[in-house]
Scaffold this motif. Structure first.
Motif, PDB file in Angstrom:
ATOM      1  N   THR A 203      35.810  39.916  36.476  1.00 41.20           N
ATOM      2  CA  THR A 203      36.722  40.874  37.083  1.00 41.20           C
ATOM      3  C   THR A 203      36.550  40.969  38.596  1.00 41.20           C
TER       4      THR A 203
ATOM      5  N   ARG B  59      36.090  38.225  40.613  1.00 39.98           N
ATOM      6  CA  ARG B  59      36.855  37.110  41.156  1.00 39.98           C
ATOM      7  C   ARG B  59      38.343  37.236  40.848  1.00 39.98           C
ATOM      8  N   TYR B  60      38.641  37.800  39.681  1.00 41.97           N
ATOM      9  CA  TYR B  60      40.032  37.950  39.244  1.00 41.97           C
ATOM     10  C   TYR B  60      40.280  39.407  38.844  1.00 41.97           C
TER      11      TYR B  60
ATOM     12  N   THR C 230      39.796  34.118  27.247  1.00 43.28           N
ATOM     13  CA  THR C 230      39.519  33.381  28.481  1.00 43.28           C
ATOM     14  C   THR C 230      40.064  31.958  28.375  1.00 43.28           C
TER      15      THR C 230
ATOM     16  N   TYR D 256      47.473  40.818  35.717  1.00 45.64           N
ATOM     17  CA  TYR D 256      47.242  40.278  37.057  1.00 45.64           C
ATOM     18  C   TYR D 256      48.406  40.474  38.025  1.00 45.64           C
TER      19      TYR D 256
ATOM     20  N   ASP E 217      49.188  38.077  41.265  1.00 50.76           N
ATOM     21  CA  ASP E 217      48.032  37.251  41.623  1.00 50.76           C
ATOM     22  C   ASP E 217      47.866  36.156  40.571  1.00 50.76           C
ATOM     23  N   ASN E 218      48.313  34.960  40.901  1.00 58.10           N
ATOM     24  CA  ASN E 218      48.326  33.838  39.950  1.00 58.10           C
ATOM     25  C   ASN E 218      47.049  32.990  39.984  1.00 58.10           C
ATOM     26  N   SER E 219      46.000  33.507  40.597  1.00 59.79           N
ATOM     27  CA  SER E 219      44.798  32.710  40.832  1.00 59.79           C
ATOM     28  C   SER E 219      44.202  32.135  39.559  1.00 59.79           C
ATOM     29  N   TYR E 220      44.138  32.938  38.507  1.00 61.28           N
ATOM     30  CA  TYR E 220      43.409  32.480  37.309  1.00 61.28           C
ATOM     31  C   TYR E 220      44.138  31.343  36.592  1.00 61.28           C
TER      32      TYR E 220
ATOM     33  N   ASP F 152      43.706  28.223  38.875  1.00 58.91           N
ATOM     34  CA  ASP F 152      42.356  27.664  38.853  1.00 58.91           C
ATOM     35  C   ASP F 152      42.081  26.964  37.525  1.00 58.91           C
TER      36      ASP F 152
ATOM     37  N   GLN G 114      51.501  33.511  33.253  1.00 56.61           N
ATOM     38  CA  GLN G 114      50.798  34.593  33.912  1.00 56.61           C
ATOM     39  C   GLN G 114      50.823  35.882  33.093  1.00 56.61           C
TER      40      GLN G 114
ATOM     41  N   SER H 168      40.443  36.355  32.514  1.00 60.32           N
ATOM     42  CA  SER H 168      39.055  36.021  32.831  1.00 60.32           C
ATOM     43  C   SER H 168      38.126  37.201  32.580  1.00 60.32           C
TER      44      SER H 168
END
Length: 286
Positions: free
Chosen positions: A15, A17-18, A37, A62, A65-68, A71, A57, A12
């Motif tokens: 930076t 937020r992620y 992205t 990251y 942190d697998n958030s991106y 989401d 991932q 992303s």
């Protein structure tokens, strides 16, 4: 041809937020110089004629942190499945895996034991402390992508496959076999692992470039490997943007290198295997 990209990465531009949190504190060069992205990946897929992809991932950006990827998959469930990174050495690894996977969550997980930022092959993936994680992965039928290099650590992989025969393991980049030195020897070494039914192979540019350069000798690798595993245990992945080529170039490389295979084998490698491994993609395609 219907195509699913079984191995690509996204990063992303947001930076805040992620934020970066690479494993070992070292970011890979490609993540810093040519990130793509989620929106950029969709545009490249549309340009290339790729209907779906597995977002693996970006561990070297990251970390855990697998958030991106999560989401992005939730925003585009018809296009993507998410594979996240977990730490199997944690005391609560089995519980964490169960919580992190399932409908609307991670479709698979990845263990990063060697790579551009981790040149020494780790053996921790087979430590007894990881056994609860592997047991849970088998019970949940969650595919585990294993980034490792075949060689001294191969016997650890074999021990795991024998101890946990019901676990599905995807060997990223086929474990980096040395096709350049001898396609035949590399093919025999990989084919020997085909006796383990849970082991699957992820065929990427890191293998295809060597096979392309091998010319007619590429069959010395492909023939025994496909005979041992079957095309339904092999999936193509672009590795974009870790790969320097564009996505259309990576698709062309794969299609040209595998052009002599039977049509059914190519259908499995380019789409069928990935959709069996990640049923959510099959459901969305249907």
């Amino acid at each position: 041809m219907d195509i699913v990209d079984a191995h690509c990465h996204i990063i992303s531009a947001d930076t805040a937020r992620y934020p970066q949190a690479p494993i070992g504190g070292k970011q890979s060069a490609w993540a810093a110089t040519r990130p793509v992205t989620a929106e950029g990946m969709i545009a490249r897929m549309d340009q290339t004629g790729i209907s779906q992809a597995v977002l693996v991932q970006a561990t070297t950006h990251y970390g855990y942190d697998n958030s991106y990827v999560l989401d992005t998959t939730r925003a585009h469930p018809d296009r993507f499945a998410a594979v996240g990174t977990v730490d199997p050495l944690r005391d609560d690894a089995a519980t964490l895996l169960k919580t992190a996977t399932g409908q609307g969550r991670l479709a698979g997980v990845r263990l990063f034991t060697s790579g551009s930022t981790v040149p020494t092959q780790g053996e921790w993936f087979a430590a007894p402390e990881t056994f609860p994680f592997w047991e849970q992965a088998g019970e949940l039928r969650i595919p585990v992508c294993l980034q490792m290099r075949l060689g001294p650590a191969t016997h650890h992989l074999v021990e795991l496959l024998e101890r946990f025969p019901h676990v599905t393991v995807l060997l990223d980049h086929i474990g980096y076999p040395d096709i350049t030195t001898s396609p035949a020897t590399a093919g025999q070494d990989v084919a020997a692992l085909g006796v383990h039914p849970g082991l699957h192979l992820k065929l990427t540019h890191r293998n295809l470039e060597q096979l392309h350069n091998a010319g007619d000798q590429a069959t010395d690798f492909l023939t025994p490997v496909i005979k041992a595993f079957g095309a339904d245990r092999i999936a193509w992945g672009s590795n974009l943007p870790a790969a320097e080529q564009s996505l259309p170039q990576l698709r062309t490389l794969a299609e040209e290198t595998l052009a002599e295979l039977p049509e059914r084998d190519r259908e499995q490698i380019f789409a069928g295997t990935a959709r069996r491994l990640y049923p959510a993609l099959a459901a969305s395609a249907a």
